[in-house]
Motif scaffolding. Sequence first.
Motif, PDB file in Angstrom:
ATOM      1  N   GLY A 145      -3.072  -0.236   7.009  1.00  0.00           N
ATOM      2  CA  GLY A 145      -1.944  -0.066   6.112  1.00  0.00           C
ATOM      3  C   GLY A 145      -2.297   0.947   5.048  1.00  0.00           C
ATOM      4  O   GLY A 145      -3.176   0.706   4.219  1.00  0.00           O
ATOM      5  N   ILE A 146      -1.643   2.119   5.072  1.00  0.00           N
ATOM      6  CA  ILE A 146      -1.975   3.212   4.177  1.00  0.00           C
ATOM      7  C   ILE A 146      -0.722   3.637   3.419  1.00  0.00           C
ATOM      8  O   ILE A 146       0.292   3.982   4.026  1.00  0.00           O
ATOM      9  CB  ILE A 146      -2.564   4.421   4.940  1.00  0.00           C
ATOM     10  N   VAL A 147      -0.800   3.604   2.085  1.00  0.00           N
ATOM     11  CA  VAL A 147       0.296   4.071   1.242  1.00  0.00           C
ATOM     12  C   VAL A 147      -0.220   5.228   0.395  1.00  0.00           C
ATOM     13  O   VAL A 147      -1.292   5.161  -0.198  1.00  0.00           O
ATOM     14  CB  VAL A 147       0.864   2.941   0.365  1.00  0.00           C
ATOM     15  N   SER A 148       0.546   6.301   0.342  1.00  0.00           N
ATOM     16  CA  SER A 148       0.073   7.532  -0.282  1.00  0.00           C
ATOM     17  C   SER A 148       1.181   8.157  -1.112  1.00  0.00           C
ATOM     18  O   SER A 148       2.309   8.327  -0.630  1.00  0.00           O
ATOM     19  CB  SER A 148      -0.396   8.512   0.806  1.00  0.00           C
ATOM     20  N   ALA A 149       0.846   8.504  -2.372  1.00  0.00           N
ATOM     21  CA  ALA A 149       1.796   9.163  -3.267  1.00  0.00           C
ATOM     22  C   ALA A 149       1.062  10.266  -4.036  1.00  0.00           C
ATOM     23  O   ALA A 149       0.997  10.259  -5.268  1.00  0.00           O
ATOM     24  CB  ALA A 149       2.420   8.151  -4.222  1.00  0.00           C
ATOM     25  N   ASN A 150       0.504  11.209  -3.304  1.00  0.00           N
ATOM     26  CA  ASN A 150      -0.259  12.299  -3.904  1.00  0.00           C
ATOM     27  C   ASN A 150       0.656  13.420  -4.386  1.00  0.00           C
ATOM     28  O   ASN A 150       1.735  13.652  -3.822  1.00  0.00           O
ATOM     29  CB  ASN A 150      -1.251  12.866  -2.888  1.00  0.00           C
TER      30      ASN A 150
END
Length: 400
Positions: A145-150
């Motif tokens: 489970g990967i969440v990304s907000a770069n």
Amino acid sequence: TGGNATGGTARASAPNGTITVLGTTGLIAQAQSGNGATASISQGGSAIVQANGPGTVSVGDITLLSAAIGGGNTTGAGTTGNANGGTAQIVATGNGSITVTGNASLTAGGTAVTGSAGTDGGDGRGGNASISQGTGGQVTVTGTGIVSANGIGGANMGGGDGIGGTGTGGDSRITVNDLTITIGGLASAMANGTGGAGGNIGTAGSGGAGIGGLANLGSAIGTLSIGGNGQVAARGIGGSAGLNGSGGAGTGGSALIGTVTPTAAITIANLASSDAGGTGGGAIGAGNTGGAGTGGTAQMFATGGTIQVQTGGATLTAQGSGGSASGGAAGGQGMGGFAEILAASGTVRITGVVSALAAAFGGQVDSGTGSSGTATGGLARINSSQATSLIDIGNDATVT
């Protein structure tokens, strides 16, 4: 003129019934603005999977994309477009249930592009990416489970203010509010900010600032269970100069793993890591300075409840590293942040090696006669603050 772009809404919702997808599911609400003589702006939309009341959703691998890509400027003047990430969300509420039998990837980044020679890079800002539950909902992800907000700033190519665009991390989190979320493999939340470069090998310019956002693995009430590594990252990375210029500042954000009530729990099977480091960009040329690198907040905390790292160790990093220098430039200042393992009416148990790091490193001089950057350390500690608190480490611990 390049047109602005705004992503729409891509949604899979089960308010009462059932959705089953045996294969791969993709929900795309991306925005990419057009190129032109006038820079265009992009705003990511909303990509959402929701189950409530008591609906159920079952899918294989799933990708949610609400990213934004700013438009380019082709005239050799002006700026490229700004880019703002949208919302990517998996949420189960009202006794709803969501099951992902493969991997879940959620992206809400904002990326400003690099334009032609003579242009100024736009700003990139991360949006909101999350896996969450509330009011009796449950989420299970068999794989990662990967969440990304770069956020990534665009490069300066010799135009405008001569400084690359700012990259700012958004908000990424995997959080339990009152029941359970289970991630079978790696659980990762990222909200890094990377500044745009200052030109290239043939164009002078200074690097843009990189500012970390918020990355969180958390539980208010209930259990977050992670079968692999648990990691959070909110790094700030300044852009480096091109032909001649100063480095951009890198400022870490907040990278948190925590429980907040007596009935909250987080279990991580392997390794836990929290990275809120700040790294300044490199400088080139006399009179210029490497970017300041300032650490943010890297924290594992049990203010009630229990955190258990079952087989591995834990690393918390809030180091600050100044940008390097060459060609007569001076190194950037390094300033450490705050790295802490805290038990306040709660329990933290870690089987393996533990490191809490808030050191600082001044920017080094790679070539030329410039001076190295100064360094000021931050605060790193292991803190059991109350009589009912417990921190149990089964191996070596380093605090620096």
